[in-house]
Design an enzyme around this catalytic site. Structure first.
Site, PDB file in Angstrom:
ATOM      1  CG  HIS A  93      -2.244   0.673   0.969  1.00 29.55           C
ATOM      2  ND1 HIS A  93      -2.499   1.974   1.322  1.00 29.55           N
ATOM      3  CD2 HIS A  93      -3.380   0.226   0.385  1.00 29.55           C
ATOM      4  CE1 HIS A  93      -3.730   2.301   0.981  1.00 29.55           C
ATOM      5  NE2 HIS A  93      -4.285   1.269   0.414  1.00 29.55           N
ATOM      6  CG  ASP A 158      -8.409   6.869   8.956  1.00 28.33           C
ATOM      7  OD1 ASP A 158      -8.750   6.790  10.145  1.00 28.33           O
ATOM      8  OD2 ASP A 158      -8.151   7.943   8.396  1.00 28.33           O
ATOM      9  CD  GLU A 269      -9.678  10.086  11.043  1.00 27.52           C
ATOM     10  OE1 GLU A 269     -10.172  10.288   9.908  1.00 27.52           O
ATOM     11  OE2 GLU A 269      -8.943   9.111  11.301  1.00 27.52           O
TER      12      GLU A 269
END
Length: 520
Positions: A93, A158, A269
């Protein structure tokens, strides 16, 4: 044992000679021996989630144990193969080729067994709850296993389909960071294979220099094969709240209000609502109907909105009325009238919320595409100017993807790790801003992608001059890295010389050059 090690090293030599001397990069071991499970198919290791850089390795190593990694690195660190580099790859990723090794060897960490062992406080001599987990395991796997014991890590990312070792190498942040710090501040112990091939168990009190080097160290000092991570009692449910604003100053003031309430709030957030597309992308995972109908175009100009999201954990073992907590907190907030929405979800669904957004992006063909992402740490004193800079360089109507913005507290970050925050020490609050743009070839061909990358460079250049730092940093020159680490550069370079003296590890970062054994 010495004979076995000699034979294994001899086999590696034969493999590497065949690998790096053959024009077709074909590996063949005599007598069919392949003790380290090298593979010729390097397609997966030549790309990452960013799909911006493509560096093909000469081979892939799929290790069965840390001993395989140690054998390879110890051989390379003492051999005359002066150009061979090695990169560890978790879930792939990365954005800018950080887990790639051009003409080198990529170690695919998911090949190792995903061992996950939960230890609860009070069991035997355990004085704190923790989990031992393999470096190549995914956070979603850790969550699923720990919840079986009623436990969970305190700090998350997240997106949970990332490897343990991968996020610990960069920091690991989410909405819990204001309360518990990033993931690297919640680690008790690591098993690491250094660039010299040494297998070391390290902690804050044992081989501490290596421990702090590797955490946030961008893979430069060693490969994490196992981590011991702090656990806490997991809540059963979460009260999830979203509130909307049309003013950046009120928005940030309310965010800072929320992070001053760690006894009430468990997650904070926020994001910028630029257009209908960004509003819809953020509502995918939020299972509540939003009656928010913003006017994005008013008086001939684009209007921007902001959304705070926060969460309160609901524990059956604790006497907490989450509705009462939300009411108490909301009375102090100054969001747009009637623009506050709440929903109750399971803890698992809350933490795994981005998975739904991933599925939506996949269905729209916007997942396996280039992602020119930009993540910055911005001092509180400069956040308004940074948002202005952002709007000067992007088009609110055309931007595709979320823009995250939320504050964390500096004193929740362990200072000895390799990760760097802005130097504005008088700012206790630091903002995380993430431009998570997605593109596709139909709407954004190659020249368009290059323009977006140039835009990112303009933003990072101006922001860095004002004291901001990149998160998941990417720099194209040694001077850029020197500036990024600033006063911490000598410590970072000294750790490199100690744990990976000839620069074998993580070449995709472009921080250090590979050196020969004789020069080291």
């Amino acid at each position: 044992m010495e004979i076995a090690q000699f034979c294994a090293r001899a086999n590696i030599l034969v493999l590497l000679l065949a690998l790096f001397c053959s024009p077709c990069k074909f590996i063949q071991s005599p007598m069919g021996l392949d003790p380290l499970n090298f593979h010729q198919n390097t397609n997966t290791a030549s790309m990452d989630f960013g799909r911006i850089h493509f560096s093909s390795p000469s081979a892939i190593l799929r290790p069965k144990s840390p001993a395989d990694i140690s054998l390879l690195l110890s051989f390379l660190s003492g051999s005359s193969f002066s150009e061979v580099t090695v990169a560890a790859r978790g879930a792939g990723h990365s954005i800018y080729g950080q887990a790639q090794a051009l003409d080198g060897i990529v170690i695919e960490m998911d090949a190792m067994p995903s061992n996950i062992e939960v230890h609860r406080k009070g069991e035997g001599e355990v004085d704190v709850s923790y989990v031992d987990v393999s470096g190549g395991a995914l956070w979603i796997e850790l969550l699923e296993e720990s919840l079986k014991h009623g436990m969970a890590p305190r700090s998350w990312t997240d997106y949970l389909y990332l490897s343990i070792g991968g996020t610990l190498s960069i920091g690991g942040i989410s909405g819990q960071a204001f309360k518990y710090g990033p993931q690297i501040s919640n680690v008790l112990q690591l098993d690491v294979v250094t660039g010299k091939g040494e297998v070391v168990t390290c902690s804050p009190t044992k081989s501490s220099e290596l421990f702090y080097s590797v955490l946030g160290g961008l893979g430069q000092f060693g490969i994490i094969t196992s981590a011991r991570i702090l656990l806490q009692e997991a809540p059963e449910k979460v009260k999830w709240v979203r509130a909307f604003y049309d003013d950046i100053q009120t928005f940030t003031q309310d965010q800072e209000l929320l992070i001053s309430m760690p006894n009430l709030v468990d997650y904070v957030e926020g994001f910028i609502v630029l257009n209908d597309q960004s509003l819809n992308s953020f509502t995918t995972a939020f299972p509540a109907h939003l009656h928010f109908a913003p006017e994005f175009h008013s008086e001939g100009r684009s209007k921007v909105y902001y959304c705070i999201e926060y969460a309160v954990h609901d524990h059956s073992s604790k006497d907490i009325d989450t509705d009462q907590v939300v009411e108490e907190v909301s009375r102090q907030m100054r969001n747009l009238p009637s623009q506050l929405y709440t929903v109750e979800v399971s803890y698992y669904d809350f933490l795994n919320r981005v998975r739904m957004e991933e599925m939506s992006l996949r269905s729209a063909g916007l997942w396996e595409v280039p992602h020119p992402w930009l993540n910055m740490f911005v001092p509180k004193s400069g956040i308004s100017e940074f948002i202005d800079l952002l709007f000067e360089n992007i088009s609110a109507e055309e931007f595709e993807g979320p823009v995250l913005i939320y504050p964390v507290l500096r004193d929740k970050w362990e200072r000895n790790t390799s990760m760097v925050l802005p130097d504005a020490a008088d700012d206790q609050v630091v903002y995380i801003v993430g431009m998570l743009r997605s593109t596709n070839q139909d709407s954004c061909p190659a020249d368009c992608l290059q323009n977006l990358l140039q835009t990112n460079l303009r933003i990072t250049g101006a922001a860095s001059d004002a004291g901001a730092k990149q998160y998941i940093p990417h720099h194209s020159s040694p001077a850029g890295w020197f500036s990024h680490f600033g006063r911490h550069w000598n410590r970072f370079a000294g750790r490199k010389a100690q744990f990976d003296p000839i620069g074998i590890l993580a070449p995709g970062q472009g921080i250090f050059s590979r050196r020969s054994v004789s020069s080291s």
